[in-house]
Design an enzyme around this catalytic site. Structure first.
Site, PDB file in Angstrom:
ATOM      1  N   GLY B  41     -37.232 -53.897   0.654  1.00  0.00           N
ATOM      2  CA  GLY B  41     -36.245 -52.710   1.217  1.00  0.00           C
ATOM      3  C   GLY B  41     -35.894 -53.243   2.761  1.00  0.00           C
ATOM      4  N   LEU B  44     -34.576 -48.880   7.897  1.00  0.00           N
ATOM      5  CA  LEU B  44     -34.877 -48.590   9.075  1.00  0.00           C
ATOM      6  C   LEU B  44     -36.562 -49.090   8.909  1.00  0.00           C
ATOM      7  CD1 LEU B  44     -33.575 -45.371  10.710  1.00  0.00           C
ATOM      8  CD2 LEU B  44     -33.152 -47.796  11.334  1.00  0.00           C
ATOM      9  N   ALA B  45     -37.317 -48.496   7.958  1.00  0.00           N
ATOM     10  CA  ALA B  45     -38.643 -48.910   7.904  1.00  0.00           C
ATOM     11  C   ALA B  45     -38.823 -49.995   7.371  1.00  0.00           C
ATOM     12  CB  ALA B  45     -39.208 -47.638   6.855  1.00  0.00           C
ATOM     13  N   HIS B 267     -29.884 -30.365   1.295  1.00  0.00           N
ATOM     14  CA  HIS B 267     -29.239 -30.275   2.810  1.00  0.00           C
ATOM     15  C   HIS B 267     -28.235 -29.388   2.808  1.00  0.00           C
ATOM     16  CE1 HIS B 267     -27.344 -31.343   6.531  1.00  0.00           C
ATOM     17  NE2 HIS B 267     -28.328 -32.321   6.712  1.00  0.00           N
ATOM     18  N   ARG B 338     -33.247 -26.614   7.451  1.00  0.00           N
ATOM     19  CA  ARG B 338     -32.320 -26.932   6.401  1.00  0.00           C
ATOM     20  C   ARG B 338     -32.926 -26.061   5.158  1.00  0.00           C
ATOM     21  NH1 ARG B 338     -32.143 -33.581   7.221  1.00  0.00           N
ATOM     22  NH2 ARG B 338     -30.893 -33.398   9.217  1.00  0.00           N
ATOM     23  N   GLU B 454     -39.196 -43.291   4.003  1.00  0.00           N
ATOM     24  CA  GLU B 454     -38.970 -42.079   3.007  1.00  0.00           C
ATOM     25  C   GLU B 454     -39.841 -42.461   1.752  1.00  0.00           C
ATOM     26  OE1 GLU B 454     -34.802 -41.439   1.973  1.00  0.00           O
ATOM     27  OE2 GLU B 454     -35.269 -39.735   0.719  1.00  0.00           O
ATOM     28  N   ARG B 464     -38.217 -31.476   5.758  1.00  0.00           N
ATOM     29  CA  ARG B 464     -38.029 -32.344   7.164  1.00  0.00           C
ATOM     30  C   ARG B 464     -37.103 -31.803   8.043  1.00  0.00           C
ATOM     31  NH1 ARG B 464     -34.503 -35.900   8.492  1.00  0.00           N
ATOM     32  NH2 ARG B 464     -33.439 -36.182   6.388  1.00  0.00           N
TER      33      ARG B 464
END
Lengths: 252, 671
Positions: B41, B44-45, B267, B338, B454, B464
């Site tokens: 993957g 971002l991570a 969301h 949310r 995630e 979150r």
């Protein structure tokens, strides 16, 4: 308003990179104008699978216009007839009942076809490997983010250049298959920011060199790329890149 | 049932990370060159981890199923990234960010991890600016901030509505620098289909080259899974079409515990669905709730008038509208977290006040903000008696500067102009807080196998907060994992290169081959999407925004049935040894069909309401909080970590009891 459009599709089918491709004709009906273009292709594929035919391969992922994965040359235009959108954001309301739609892959020597409508855009990545970065390690000890104020206008212009999604519409559209808009967007982003200025010379020389190696053509200022760019990346970036390139190649 | 060891360092929470970093083992630079790390993957991570590990000197192999790391779905994050910089002088601090995150997660996250997250948050902004990420700035040249749901300060950094894109391209550029140097070997259009475990340690993966269909063996001294969340188990979500749980599920089946699968974020502000052909849902950033007011009509006749098109939303006066969030939660108003906003929208729509044909939509209205900003701008420009039209035009400009791309996106999808008429929105599946269980070092229950971003469960508890996903992804990848992984790898310096001819690699490859071969040869009558949609419907109807025991039991049975049918009747065209998107989907849906059952089981087991997990059996019955979610700290103050036993229905529960030493457990009130 129509929930029930009939369409004729002429779709490029090509088994793999080595095989010869051709346009195949498919008929679709009950297409809603609220569908996205790719949802229309989903309907086609479901129909093909259920009749024992092989579905059409096409690239797509986020389906909200930001990942840059989807492509398609639709009726002779990259990302189709609408402006400021990627194919996944193109909606069927842009077409009429009874239309014939031609769907082809993005075509360029530097984007070889993998299968059907899927092309290999690895050349774009290789250009970025050559210089699309600022050389700073992850340490947690860089200076505080507010140490260097950046004029809002420069930051905004850098941002506008940085919104390029790397889809390749500029290349597919250009009669020369030039990647100048794509490359210049990254060069311009960094040239506008103090963090990017230190390596500006090597960056522009290396990226342009790689661009040439990949077999992209040159820019002859027709401006088609800017028109078809889903993110509205400006031709001014090409001017900035040319200036940077000129500076870099004349200074010893 | 065993007790899980989180390996949280001892000592005061504010010193834990610093002390831990000082005490963990290091790998010397000459040895790093001999150590391979696989990163699955490149969001971002994964992207930030791959770049940082390569900078440190490790040999990194990174895998993405897309054609470039830049396409990972982090790119679609819109609103922003939190950091405790306190640039706005509104009283923000590391402690306050820590507190807000634990409270926002409804006290179901591990304190020590969250504190560390808050602690490194400021470095993320410094790092990204140094990389040339063009964050929004004020006229003075300094960074701008905005506020997000569930907090009372302005700590969110942003780049218009494309923050995820700019941060991901930053991590991508850091990767590119290392790819260019040969320190990262990038495998695009490759999908991990199995983890290889040798002598109890993660030693490699089996990946499929998606262009040729060839199965490949890759070995490494550690494997990092940063493959994102599992929201697509619902079929319709804001995730990308390719987002999937296969990497996470494969390591689960090899021994990694899966934690809190039922914690899923629905969301509140997404574009409502328009028809059965719908392939995905599109988010409208939560940042819009800074300036947009959410409402439905007060009177049923107005609802009917709007649905039939006889009246326009702007024809209704303020007292004919029900700004239900402002009414129910005066302290936070439109900026409640949310989960709270989503349930409130569902409540109004269930009561019949939905404003579109399907009855599943509410308004998000910018008219007040346009007027307010227009007046401010007019004042600044020295216009003392501006006309209404002038105010509106100036206000629209301000809104366009802030949210231009989101408004354009909305207009292209719906064919409505949100500058003129309110947006219509409805909740949709967006993010999964649950995921692979990890300890303080981000290591899973398989030694040498890590999970980041995630894909892990660690920081967001049961809900979150907005702008915290980007923060967590980059914190894990840039600042946590690169340190903690060294502690494990320091014991691997004598291992040497790992052969892919080991019997474990041969067996894992055969497993994958057999699985794909079976899928291709079922030659049934229904497409993969057919089964995926059926699964999604059960998930949404029974395991969605509101859950009860009977529905959850039924969900388990139904999913099992769909899974049985899938393995009997799925139709996968083409062959294994070619570019075959239907085969890719089939393998992913096969895993979702197992995960979905565990999800329902976890939701059934947790008979309390917390964060995104709402059990109808657990609500406040009286007082000011009547009808609100009721948490049960006596019985459920733990992380539920599930062990694979061969059947999702028989998964074995392990508990990590959560301790709250630095924050008092309280009912979450946004009233």
């Amino acid at each position: 308003m129509s929930e029930n459009m009939k369409l004729t599709l002429k779709v490029w089918r090509q088994k793999d990179a080595k095989s010869q491709g051709k346009l195949e004709t498919y008929q679709l009906d009950k297409i809603s104008e609220h569908m996205s273009f790719l949802e229309m292709l989903d309907v086609l594929n479901e129909q093909l699978i259920n009749t024992g035919e092989e579905p059409v391969a096409f690239d797509h992922d986020c389906r909200e216009g930001i990942c840059g994965m989807c492509s398609l040359y639709i009726n002779g235009e990259a990302h189709g007839p609408d402006r400021g959108v990627t194919t996944c954001q193109l909606h069927m309301r842009m077409f009429k009942d009874g239309d014939t739609i031609y769907i082809e892959p993005f075509r360029s020597k530097a984007f070889p076809v993998i299968k059907d409508l899927v092309v290999d855009r690895g050349s774009f990545d290789r250009i970025q490997h050559a210089g699309g970065f600022v050389s700073v390690n992850t340490s947690g000890n860089t200076i505080d983010a507010n140490t260097i104020p950046i004029p809002k206008e420069d930051a905004d212009n850098a941002f506008d250049a940085a919104t390029c999604i790397g889809c390749g519409a500029c290349v597919a559209t250009c009669k020369n298959s030039s990647a100048m808009l794509f490359v210049s967007a990254k060069v311009a982003q960094f040239s506008l920011l103090p963090q990017g200025k230190i390596e500006a010379k090597d960056r522009v020389l290396n990226m342009v060199h790689q661009m040439d190696l990949e077999g992209f053509g040159n820019c002859t200022n027709t401006g088609a790329c800017e028109v078809e760019c889903p993110k509205g990346i400006s031709l001014e970036n090409i001017a900035i890149m040319n200036k940077e390139y000129f500076k870099a190649s004349t200074k010893a | 049932m065993s007790v899980l060891d989180s390996k949280t360092p001892s000592g005061p929470i504010k010193d834990q990370w610093t002390n831990h970093k000082n005490n963990i083992n290091l790998v010397n630079p000459a040895n790093k060159r001999l150590i391979d790390i696989i990163v699955v993957g490149t969001g971002l991570a994964g992207g930030s981890a791959a770049a940082s590990l390569a900078e440190m000197g490790y040999k990194v192999k990174a895998f993405a199923f897309q054609d470039s790391p830049r396409r990972a779905h982090s790119i679609a994050a819109q609103g922003g990234i939190n950091a405790a910089k306190n640039y706005q002088n509104d009283g923000d601090s590391v402690y306050r960010l820590f507190y807000d995150t634990v409270k926002g997660g409804d006290y179901r996250a591990r304190e020590s991890n969250v504190y560390r997250l808050a602690e490194v948050s400021a470095s993320i902004i410094d790092q990204c600016v140094a990389q040339g990420v063009p964050f929004a700035r004020e006229y003075g040249g300094l960074l701008d901030n905005r506020s997000f749901g569930g907090v009372l300060v302005s700590r969110t950094f942003y780049a218009k509505g494309q923050t995820g894109q700019q941060l991901l391209l930053g991590a991508y550029s850091a990767m590119n620098r290392q790819i260019g140097k040969g320190k990262i070997k990038m495998y695009n259009r490759h999908e991990m289909l199995e983890l290889v475990v040798v002598d109890g340690k993660a030693r490699g993966i089996i990946a499929r080259d998606m262009v040729t269909g060839k199965l490949e063996r890759h070995s490494a001294h550690a494997v990092v899974i940063a493959s994102g969340g599992y929201g697509n188990v619902f079929f319709l979500s804001t995730n990308a079409m390719g987002s999937n749980a296969t990497a996470a599920w494969r390591i689960h089946k090899k021994g990694a515990y899966f934690a809190n699968p039922c914690y899923t974020q629905i969301h509140p502000t997404c574009i409502p669905r328009s028809g059965d052909y719908q392939s995905k849902l599109t988010l409208m950033s939560e940042s819009l709730r800074n300036d947009g007011r959410i409402w439905v009509p007060k009177n049923m006749e107005d609802v009917e008038g709007i649905r039939s098109g006889k009246i326009k939303p702007k024809d209704l006066s303020v007292d004919q509208r029900d700004y239900y969030l402002e009414r129910r939660y005066p302290a936070f108003g439109n900026l409640v977290p949310r989960d709270v906003a989503s349930r409130a929208a569902k409540e109004r729509c269930d009561a019949g006040y939905g404003v579109n044909k399907t009855g599943e939509a509410v308004f998000l209205d910018f008219a007040s903000a346009i007027e307010r900003y227009g007046k401010e701008k007019a004042y600044v420009l020295g216009m003392h008696n501006p006309t209404d039209a002038e105010v509106k035009d100036l206000g629209k400009k301000v809104i366009e500067d802030k949210y231009g791309n989101l408004f354009q996106m909305y207009q292209k999808i719906t064919d409505d102009n949100p500058y003129e008429t309110p947006m219509m929105i409805y909740p949709a599946v967006h993010y999964t807080m649950g995921g692979i269980w990890v300890d303080y070092n981000l290591m899973t229950t398989i030694p040498g196998c890590y999970a980041a971003g995630e894909a892990n469960f660690s920081d967001h508890g049961a809900n979150r907060l907005g702008a915290s996903a980007l923060m967590q992804g980059l914190a894990d990848g840039y600042f946590v994992l690169p340190y903690t992984i060294g502690d494990y790898l320091s014991h691997e310096i004598r291992t040497g290169e790992i052969s892919t001819d080991l019997p474990e690699f041969v067996a894992a490859e055969k497993e994958v081959y057999d699985r794909l071969n079976t899928l291709i040869n079922i030659k049934g009558t229904k497409s993969v999407d057919h089964f995926h949609k059926e699964l999604g419907k059960v998930m949404w109807d029974n395991v969605g925004m509101s859950r009860n025991a009977a529905g959850l039991k039924e969900a388990g049975e139904k999913i099992r049935k769909i899974r049985d049918e899938f393995w009997k009747d799925v139709l996968v065209p083409g062959t294994m040894n070619e570019f075959n998107p239907e085969l890719e989907k089939a393998a992913r849906v096969a895993d979702f069909l197992e995960l979905g059952e565990l999800f329902a089981k976890d939701a059934l087991e947790r008979n309390e309401s917390c964060g995104g997990h709402f059990r109808e059996e657990s609500v406040e019955l009286d007082g000011e909080q009547k009808g609100e979610a009721k948490r049960d700290d006596v019985n459920y103050r733990y992380v539920a970590a599930w062990e694979w036993t061969g059947d999702p229905a028989q998964a074995k529960l392990h508990k990590e009891e959560l301790e709250f030493k630095d924050i008092e457990l309280k009912q979450r009130s946004y009233k």
